[in-house]
Design a protein around this motif. Structure first.
Motif, PDB file in Angstrom:
ATOM      1  N   THR A 188      20.793  12.206  18.957  1.00 41.67           N
ATOM      2  CA  THR A 188      21.798  11.149  18.864  1.00 41.67           C
ATOM      3  C   THR A 188      21.473  10.068  19.877  1.00 41.67           C
ATOM      4  N   TYR A 189      21.179  10.513  21.092  1.00 40.27           N
ATOM      5  CA  TYR A 189      20.815   9.570  22.141  1.00 40.27           C
ATOM      6  C   TYR A 189      19.297   9.516  22.230  1.00 40.27           C
ATOM      7  N   LEU A 190      18.812   8.311  22.520  1.00 39.79           N
ATOM      8  CA  LEU A 190      17.380   8.092  22.357  1.00 39.79           C
ATOM      9  C   LEU A 190      16.643   7.839  23.680  1.00 39.79           C
ATOM     10  N   SER A 191      15.381   8.139  23.661  1.00 38.24           N
ATOM     11  CA  SER A 191      14.419   7.891  24.748  1.00 38.24           C
ATOM     12  C   SER A 191      14.817   8.593  26.058  1.00 38.24           C
ATOM     13  N   GLY A 192      14.299   8.113  27.179  1.00 41.29           N
ATOM     14  CA  GLY A 192      14.475   8.814  28.452  1.00 41.29           C
ATOM     15  C   GLY A 192      15.926   9.033  28.837  1.00 41.29           C
ATOM     16  N   ILE A 193      16.684   7.942  28.868  1.00 41.59           N
ATOM     17  CA  ILE A 193      18.102   8.086  29.226  1.00 41.59           C
ATOM     18  C   ILE A 193      18.791   8.984  28.201  1.00 41.59           C
ATOM     19  N   GLY A 194      18.341   8.905  26.973  1.00 42.28           N
ATOM     20  CA  GLY A 194      18.906   9.741  25.915  1.00 42.28           C
ATOM     21  C   GLY A 194      18.636  11.217  26.146  1.00 42.28           C
ATOM     22  N   SER A 195      17.488  11.528  26.750  1.00 46.67           N
ATOM     23  CA  SER A 195      17.193  12.945  26.983  1.00 46.67           C
ATOM     24  C   SER A 195      18.111  13.500  28.079  1.00 46.67           C
ATOM     25  N   VAL A 196      18.502  12.645  29.012  1.00 44.84           N
ATOM     26  CA  VAL A 196      19.445  13.091  30.039  1.00 44.84           C
ATOM     27  C   VAL A 196      20.817  13.323  29.400  1.00 44.84           C
ATOM     28  N   TRP A 197      21.250  12.388  28.579  1.00 37.98           N
ATOM     29  CA  TRP A 197      22.538  12.534  27.893  1.00 37.98           C
ATOM     30  C   TRP A 197      22.544  13.750  26.977  1.00 37.98           C
ATOM     31  N   THR A 198      21.451  13.921  26.249  1.00 37.64           N
ATOM     32  CA  THR A 198      21.373  15.060  25.330  1.00 37.64           C
ATOM     33  C   THR A 198      21.501  16.375  26.098  1.00 37.64           C
ATOM     34  N   SER A 199      20.919  16.424  27.283  1.00 40.35           N
ATOM     35  CA  SER A 199      20.983  17.642  28.087  1.00 40.35           C
ATOM     36  C   SER A 199      22.425  18.043  28.364  1.00 40.35           C
ATOM     37  N   PHE A 200      23.305  17.059  28.452  1.00 42.17           N
ATOM     38  CA  PHE A 200      24.703  17.378  28.752  1.00 42.17           C
ATOM     39  C   PHE A 200      25.575  17.518  27.508  1.00 42.17           C
ATOM     40  N   VAL A 201      25.353  16.670  26.508  1.00 41.37           N
ATOM     41  CA  VAL A 201      26.237  16.784  25.348  1.00 41.37           C
ATOM     42  C   VAL A 201      25.770  17.852  24.359  1.00 41.37           C
ATOM     43  N   GLU A 202      24.468  18.181  24.407  1.00 42.86           N
ATOM     44  CA  GLU A 202      23.983  19.231  23.500  1.00 42.86           C
ATOM     45  C   GLU A 202      23.353  20.413  24.229  1.00 42.86           C
ATOM     46  N   GLY A 203      23.014  20.232  25.489  1.00 44.66           N
ATOM     47  CA  GLY A 203      22.380  21.304  26.257  1.00 44.66           C
ATOM     48  C   GLY A 203      20.895  21.050  26.482  1.00 44.66           C
ATOM     49  N   VAL A 204      20.360  21.560  27.612  1.00 38.84           N
ATOM     50  CA  VAL A 204      18.950  21.289  27.950  1.00 38.84           C
ATOM     51  C   VAL A 204      17.979  21.869  26.925  1.00 38.84           C
ATOM     52  N   GLU A 205      18.366  22.977  26.299  1.00 36.42           N
ATOM     53  CA  GLU A 205      17.471  23.558  25.294  1.00 36.42           C
ATOM     54  C   GLU A 205      17.184  22.562  24.184  1.00 36.42           C
ATOM     55  N   SER A 206      18.251  21.924  23.703  1.00 37.20           N
ATOM     56  CA  SER A 206      18.073  20.943  22.640  1.00 37.20           C
ATOM     57  C   SER A 206      17.299  19.736  23.141  1.00 37.20           C
ATOM     58  N   ALA A 207      17.480  19.439  24.418  1.00 38.50           N
ATOM     59  CA  ALA A 207      16.852  18.239  24.965  1.00 38.50           C
ATOM     60  C   ALA A 207      15.391  18.466  25.348  1.00 38.50           C
ATOM     61  N   ALA A 208      14.950  19.737  25.414  1.00 36.80           N
ATOM     62  CA  ALA A 208      13.628  20.043  25.970  1.00 36.80           C
ATOM     63  C   ALA A 208      12.474  19.220  25.374  1.00 36.80           C
TER      64      ALA A 208
END
Ligand code: SF4
Lengths: 398, 332
Positions: free
Chosen positions: A342-362
């Motif tokens: 949902t969230y994109l690029s570098g900042i998106g990977s940080v957001w994804t880590s919190f709204v979906e979890g680090v596993e999804s963001a890996a």
């Protein structure tokens, strides 16, 4: 293969495929070029902007540290403006509130909102038997294409006019030429009817002023004006990180947001305080004059509180969603939103880590080059590479 | 060895090599220090010349990359890498055997950069020491890839290795190593206090001793992300060029806005990394220059790999370039 390996392989395949997509590369290259030119022009015309951005960083620091209090104040202000305010802990809670207000079998027109994407709001409402229309042109195209946004500001950045014509011809069941003006006008005509038939309008928000309870929404197309002004009900969904203390602060945040989003001044800045009202007949206040009779604001947490309470990541919540970092990201430049969920690029990977979890963001976390050019661009100077490094260490020690 | 289900095996491979052998590709001390030749560098001294084994790794990267690039990411890459990991567990990696595609001329070239750098600094009057037996990799990849727990104990090892040389100053050839020594390791307890310098800075301080370097046309400078953004070194390179009478041009994005060479993505996303390298090469060739200068081993290797055969350009490390400006007649 484990799920992770499968996911990573799928993700890698997609990334590689994206780089071979000539439409995508051409569109992004054009956009990056004009972004850089526009933002430079906007900065030289309004040279106070970097200093204002610095002020906004202070405002954001304060707002994150005092979020609970601001939330309370904003909710009270909204209620006293005759709106209704809610707090939702997570996606489920947020969707329950929205569904309860909306009901079933309704027509809904919706403005662009990243939070709505995060909550999967459109799909959830459709499942309840509602008819939901995206009104931002880019999102409307994606809705018909059954695709997801490839950029936070220009969601359909990857779809050229020829393909739009194809999609529209099929949907409207008539020949639509690959002419941008015609494409725009056919959507205008179609959605105009929907605005007036709609039972509910849903929007996001760029900033919320806690003292006055006012919601600020920045846009260019004018669709948000119609979504939020025509239907009898307006629902705002907004992340708790969008709260700032005062209306004046909200204006500062707004100006910095649109300036770094490459606008000297955007088409429209909507400021909404509550339902529409009139006292013109016998001075009796009556709600729902021309605009909505009912006004709801739902503040959503969904992982933000956790980000806020961890000083290593709190700064990521300062993100204004201006999109500047993405244009400067070498990976994003060749893959667009494929480097993202949902969230994109570098900042998106940080957001994804919190709204979906680090596993999804890996996979996203490991896509970042940690080159740091995003930090140069970012008005909030968010140190994404540092956060990415730290989140990788969480992935690894998991 | 940890087996983590959320990270790709290639990362574990690199981690294990660093932990086990003090080198990301398990090169040994002999392979690491073969560049030294006739240079007489003591193992102890005030100024430590630190290669971190990074230029020495470069000849292995392209062949490794080639193996990875043409394999379907959805399938066999992983089994290949898993195989490689097993090798590490039992015997360590023998890079020469695995990456038979390595070119001898690449190996000579990249190794000689260490030699030339040390030679230049000696000529400029720096009294260097070098620990051929004890030098280990800086650990930058442990930091960058997220192996922060391992970094705790690795920092101790790096600290001990440095302490042994009695150096007060460490001069790093790679900006990635410099970043570790300057910004990361000082946060660890008991890491020796060090003055951290890059090769560029030491040359810059004595640039008036360099002789003019004749060139036919202006060169273009490529700034490395780490050097320009994290270490704030970009003007120094221009000053050095000014002092050797070389004119230079700037690409569309440079200094603190420089475009990444794509190098950090090589291990996991080799195809994307290559595309990014090619795009940066276009930014460089668009200036009309036929030679690009840079000061980072990974930029060197990446941009070299991103060259367009139809638009020739020479990519050179600043070390190679300046080597021409030292007075080879003066006794070392
Ligand atoms: S991280 Fe910074 S540059 Fe990127 S969208 Fe957010 S505010 Fe803009």
């Amino acid at each position: 293969m484990s799920n992770f390996k499968k996911e990573l392989a799928e993700y890698t395949k997609n990334l590689n495929k994206a780089t071979q997509d000539e439409n995508l590369t051409r569109a992004v290259t054009r956009t990056v070029k004009s972004y850089r030119q526009n933002v430079e022009a906007a900065m030289s015309q309004y040279p106070h902007t970097p200093a204002l951005a610095e002020e906004v960083r202070t405002i954001k620091d304060y707002s994150m540290a005092n979020n609970k209090e601001l939330l309370e104040r904003a909710m009270q202000a909204i209620e006293s403006n005759h709106g209704q305010a809610f707090y939702a802990e997570d996606r489920e809670a947020a969707m329950n509130i929205v569904k309860k207000i909306v009901g079933q079998g309704k027509i809904i027109v919706k403005g662009k909102s990243m939070l709505a994407e995060e909550l999967n709001l459109r799909e959830a409402l459709q499942e309840e038997g509602n008819e939901v229309w995206e009104t931002d042109l880019g999102e409307f195209i994606l809705q018909l294409k059954n695709d997801r946004p490839m950029h936070i500001l220009a969601p359909s950045i990857h779809v050229p006019r020829e393909q739009v014509a194809e999609i529209f011809s099929k949907f409207f069941q008539k020949e639509i030429p690959a002419d941008i003006a015609e494409e725009v006008s056919v959507v205008r005509e179609f959605l105009r009817e929907k605005y007036f038939a709609a039972d509910v309008g849903i929007s996001g928000a760029n900033v919320v002023a806690a003292d006055t309870g006012q919601i600020v929404i920045i846009e260019n197309e004018g669709n948000v004006r119609l979504c939020t002004g025509v239907p009898p009900v307006h629902i705002v969904i907004v992340g708790i990180e969008k709260l700032v203390p005062t209306f004046q602060d909200a204006m500062k945040v707004s100006e910095v947001t649109w300036r770094y989003a490459n606008y000297g001044a955007p088409g429209y800045v909507n400021i909404i305080s509550g339902p529409s009202r009139t006292g013109d007949i016998e001075k009796v206040i009556t709600y729902g004059a021309h605009g909505p009779k009912e006004f709801y604001v739902i503040f959503v947490n969904n992982g933000r509180q956790a980000m806020m309470s961890d000083e290593n990541y709190r700064q990521a919540l300062h993100c204004l969603r201006c999109g500047g970092c993405m244009y400067e990201c070498p990976v994003f430049q060749v893959t667009a939103g494929h480097y993202g969920r949902t969230y994109l690029s570098g900042i998106g990977s940080v957001w994804t880590s919190f709204v979906e979890g680090v596993e999804s963001a890996a996979p996203m976390l490991y896509t970042c080059l940690r080159c740091g050019r995003c930090v140069e661009r970012c008005p909030m100077q968010i140190d994404v590479p540092k956060m990415v490094g730290r989140l990788r260490s969480e992935v690894v020690s998991d | 060895m940890t087996t983590n289900k959320h990270i790709p095996p290639v990362l574990e491979l690199i981690r294990d090599n660093i932990i086990k052998y003090g080198n990301p590709l398990a090169l040994n001390h002999r392979q690491n220090s073969s560049w030294i030749k006739d240079l007489d560098l003591p193992a102890k001294g005030e100024i430590l010349f630190y290669t971190g084994g990074e230029y020495q790794l470069l000849p292995y990267l392209e062949p490794l990359l080639k193996t990875m690039t043409y394999i379907d990411p959805a399938g066999r890459t992983f089994s290949l890498l898993m195989g490689a990991r097993k090798l590490v567990n039992f015997i360590g990696i023998a890079p020469e055997k695995i990456f038979a595609g390595m070119l001898a001329k690449d190996k000579d070239r990249y190794n000689s950069i260490n030699y030339k750098a040390a030679y230049i600094l000696k000529k400029l009057g720096y009294d260097l020491c070098y620990d051929a037996q004890g030098e280990i990799y800086s650990g930058a990849l442990l930091y960058e890839l997220g192996f922060w727990q391992d970094l705790q104990s690795y920092a101790v090892r790096v600290g001990q290795a440095i302490r042994k040389t009695q150096a007060k100053t460490v001069v790093c050839l790679s900006p990635h190593a410099a970043e570790m020594f300057k910004h990361v390791y000082p946060q660890f307890n008991e890491f020796p206090e060090l003055e951290v310098k890059t090769f560029v800075e030491l040359v810059w301080e004595k640039r008036d001793k360099l002789s003019p370097i004749p060139v036919d046309s202006p060169v273009v400078v490529h700034d490395s992300c780490r050097l320009a953004r994290d270490l704030g070194i970009s003007k120094e390179i221009r000053d050095i060029l000014d002092s050797v009478g070389v004119s230079y041009v700037e690409p569309i994005r440079n200094k603190e806005w420089t475009t990444c060479c794509g190098g950090p993505g090589k291990m996991l996303f080799p195809e994307i990394s290559k595309i990014i390298a090619k795009r940066r090469v276009i930014e460089l060739t668009d200036t009309g220059a036929s030679k690009a200068l840079l000061a980072c081993p990974y930029c060197l290797s990446s941009l070299q790999g991103g060259l367009n055969p139809d638009k020739p350009m020479v990519i050179e490390d600043l070390v190679e370039f300046i080597y021409r400006g030292v007075n080879h007649n003066v006794e070392l």
